[in-house]
Design an enzyme around this catalytic site. Structure first.
Site, short mmCIF file in Angstrom:
data_model
loop_
_atom_site.label_atom_id
_atom_site.label_comp_id
_atom_site.label_asym_id
_atom_site.label_seq_id
_atom_site.Cartn_x
_atom_site.Cartn_y
_atom_site.Cartn_z
N TYR A 153 65.38 -39.28 83.03
CA TYR A 153 65.16 -38.40 81.87
C TYR A 153 66.49 -37.78 81.47
O TYR A 153 67.23 -37.27 82.31
CB TYR A 153 64.17 -37.30 82.26
CG TYR A 153 63.90 -36.28 81.17
CD1 TYR A 153 63.05 -36.56 80.11
CD2 TYR A 153 64.49 -35.02 81.22
CE1 TYR A 153 62.80 -35.61 79.12
CE2 TYR A 153 64.25 -34.06 80.24
CZ TYR A 153 63.41 -34.37 79.19
OH TYR A 153 63.15 -33.43 78.21
N ASP A 247 74.45 -38.25 84.40
CA ASP A 247 73.72 -37.07 83.93
C ASP A 247 73.40 -36.24 85.16
O ASP A 247 72.47 -36.52 85.92
CB ASP A 247 72.46 -37.50 83.19
CG ASP A 247 71.70 -36.30 82.64
OD1 ASP A 247 72.04 -35.16 83.01
OD2 ASP A 247 70.77 -36.52 81.85
N LYS A 275 71.33 -26.46 84.07
CA LYS A 275 70.56 -25.90 85.19
C LYS A 275 71.41 -25.04 86.13
O LYS A 275 71.74 -23.91 85.80
CB LYS A 275 69.82 -27.02 85.92
CG LYS A 275 68.81 -27.72 84.96
CD LYS A 275 67.78 -28.52 85.69
CE LYS A 275 66.94 -29.40 84.79
NZ LYS A 275 65.68 -28.85 84.36
N1 PMP Z 1 69.04 -34.55 81.91
C1 PMP Z 1 68.42 -34.37 83.06
C2 PMP Z 1 68.77 -35.21 84.25
C3 PMP Z 1 67.42 -33.38 83.17
O1 PMP Z 1 66.79 -33.20 84.33
C4 PMP Z 1 67.12 -32.60 82.03
C5 PMP Z 1 66.08 -31.51 82.09
N2 PMP Z 1 65.11 -31.62 83.03
C6 PMP Z 1 67.83 -32.82 80.85
C7 PMP Z 1 68.79 -33.80 80.83
C8 PMP Z 1 67.57 -32.01 79.63
O2 PMP Z 1 68.03 -30.72 79.84
P1 PMP Z 1 67.42 -29.50 78.98
O3 PMP Z 1 65.99 -29.35 79.38
O4 PMP Z 1 68.29 -28.34 79.37
O5 PMP Z 1 67.58 -29.86 77.53
#
Ligand code: PMP
Length: 432
Positions: A153, A247, A275
């Site tokens: 994701y 990511d 995060k």
């Molecule tokens: N990339 C990864 C690996 C994530 O876990 C997330 C959120 N869970 C995102 C991107 C998107 O981040 P955000 O919710 O801060 O937009």
């Protein structure tokens, strides 16, 4: 005084949360502001406050929290150093639409801690940072195609919300949402992760601007890369002239100060963070090789009103200053390991097949698997319904863990918290 319900004997009640969710639903669509907070058993919870490793909900239940804001709260819910830094910054103003020393300091810390980071740009969410990385990769290569992996994701935007949870046998990228433009997936290729041959084959066909992956697959499972996989991906991308993006929105500053890239010793061209970078404040970052990042000054637009906002930057500096201290992860990792072992033993004693995998600071429990998953298709064999029964039983015993199987640790989850958690786990395993 809160009427704090004690862990143990009678199952906790969540009637106030139910009532308040009904009221919230009159104003908020579905009662929530993110789809990922919907449909949680026995009800989405409404919280009054948080403290260390605990959340206190509308019913006065004091819950041990393993959601940790879905990952950010690595220093727990009320870290005094972060709060003091934010309060101090608030006294100097909120948003300058200009530069500040605290932003430069945050950028310096990211560049010093993260192996790939020669330059950085800040955003407010991981989804945005991913967009910046994709744009930079396409600008750098002049190519269109983005390779991603099943079950990974990278945010909720049209061009990347593909195959995050594809059904078995899907042979084209699967849209994650209604209303998503089919054309937005035309330049996306979704491959099985941990399969170097599949990636090499696709790269050999050309046109790939970027390969983007969670360097350890943590949105689904907490799956480690197979030995040699990341190194192989790195070499294949270099050979193909393709930008490798890690990511690290979950793994960054969580599986170790320098994230998965430091832990596994493989350096991507670009990486995204959010995060744990600011312990719950809306800060994200894209970082990487200087010549790629400097494209932001050569025609690649990267914007955002809130980017580098001084309050978030103050939180970022305080958080990273703590996480980079020698030994910052030692206690958290020891207690995470003890918790993983304890959960494993509880399932084994009850004769329920389950595997516990990942890192001491972000791990995953999968009921119904006999061996650790290597990719998304292995995870499809999990018994999700039974796992939801497990997290529901845990919640009734005062422990809040994600229904998808992930457990996040913080520095505030001390031995007493782990002991109480394991008591609840042993009770919950018996009733599922
Ligand atoms: N990339 C990864 C690996 C994530 O876990 C997330 C959120 N869970 C995102 C991107 C998107 O981040 P955000 O919710 O801060 O937009």
């Amino acid at each position: 005084m809160d009427s704090v319900a004690e862990l143990g004997t009678t199952p906790l009640s969540f009637d106030q949360s139910r009532r308040r969710m009904a009221e919230a639903s009159r104003y908020l669509a579905g009662g929530v502001s993110s789809n990922f907070r919907l449909g949680i058993s026995p009800t989405p919870l409404v919280f009054e406050r948080a403290d260390g490793a605990y959340l206190i909900d509308a019913d006065g239940n004091r819950l041990i929290d393993y959601y940790l804001g879905m990952g950010p709260m690595i220093l727990g819910h009320t870290p005094q150093d972060v709060i003091a830094a934010v309060q101090d910054q608030l006294g100097r103003g909120i948003l300058y639409a200009g530069q500040s020393a605290v932003e430069t300091e945050a950028a310096r810390l990211v560049c010093e801690i993260v192996p790939c980071a020669e330059r950085v740009r800040f955003n407010s969410s991981g989804s945005e940072a991913v967009q910046a990385a994709l744009r930079l990769a396409r600008a750098a290569t002049g190519r269109r195609t983005i390779v991603k992996f099943d079950g990974h994701y990278h945010g909720w935007f049209d061009n990347i919300l593909w195959s995050t949870a594809p059904p078995p046998g899907a042979n084209a990228p699967v849209a994650g949402s209604k209303g998503q433009l089919a054309e937005a997936g035309a330049d996306v290729v979704a491959l099985p992760w941990n399969d170097l041959a599949a990636l090499r084959d696709r790269l050999a066909r050309g046109g790939v601007a970027a390969v983007i992956m969670e360097a350890a697959m943590c949105n689904a499972g907490a799956i480690q890369p197979l030995p040699g996989y990341l190194e192989g991906v790195r070499a294949a991308c270099t050979e193909a002239g393709t930008i490798l993006i890690f990511d690290e929105v979950i793994t960054g500053f969580r599986v170790g100060p320098g994230g998965a890239q430091e832990r596994f010793g493989v350096t991507p061209d670009l990486a995204t963070f959010a995060k744990a970078i600011a312990n719950g404040f809306p800060v994200a970052a894209v970082a990487g090789r200087a010549e790629l990042m400097e494209l932001c000054t050569q025609g690649v637009v990267h914007g955002g009103t809130y980017n580098g906002g001084s309050v978030g930057m103050a939180a970022c500096v305080a958080t990273l200053s703590r996480l980079r201290q020698p030994g910052a992860f030692t206690g958290m990792e020891a207690r995470g390991t003890r918790l993983m072992d304890g959960i494993r033993e509880a399932f084994a004693r009850a004769g329920v097949p389950a595997v516990v995998t990942g890192f001491p600071t972000i791990f995953h429990v999968a009921i119904g698997l006999e061996a650790p998953a290597r990719n998304w298709s292995d995870l499809l064999r999990m018994d999700r319904a039974r796992y939801v029964r497990f997290t529901t039983a845990l919640l009734e015993r005062g422990v809040r863990a994600l229904e998808r199987g992930a457990w996040f640790m913080s520095t505030e989850h001390d031995d007493a918290v782990v002991d109480r958690t394991l008591e609840a786990v042993n009770g919950a395993v018996r009733v599922i």
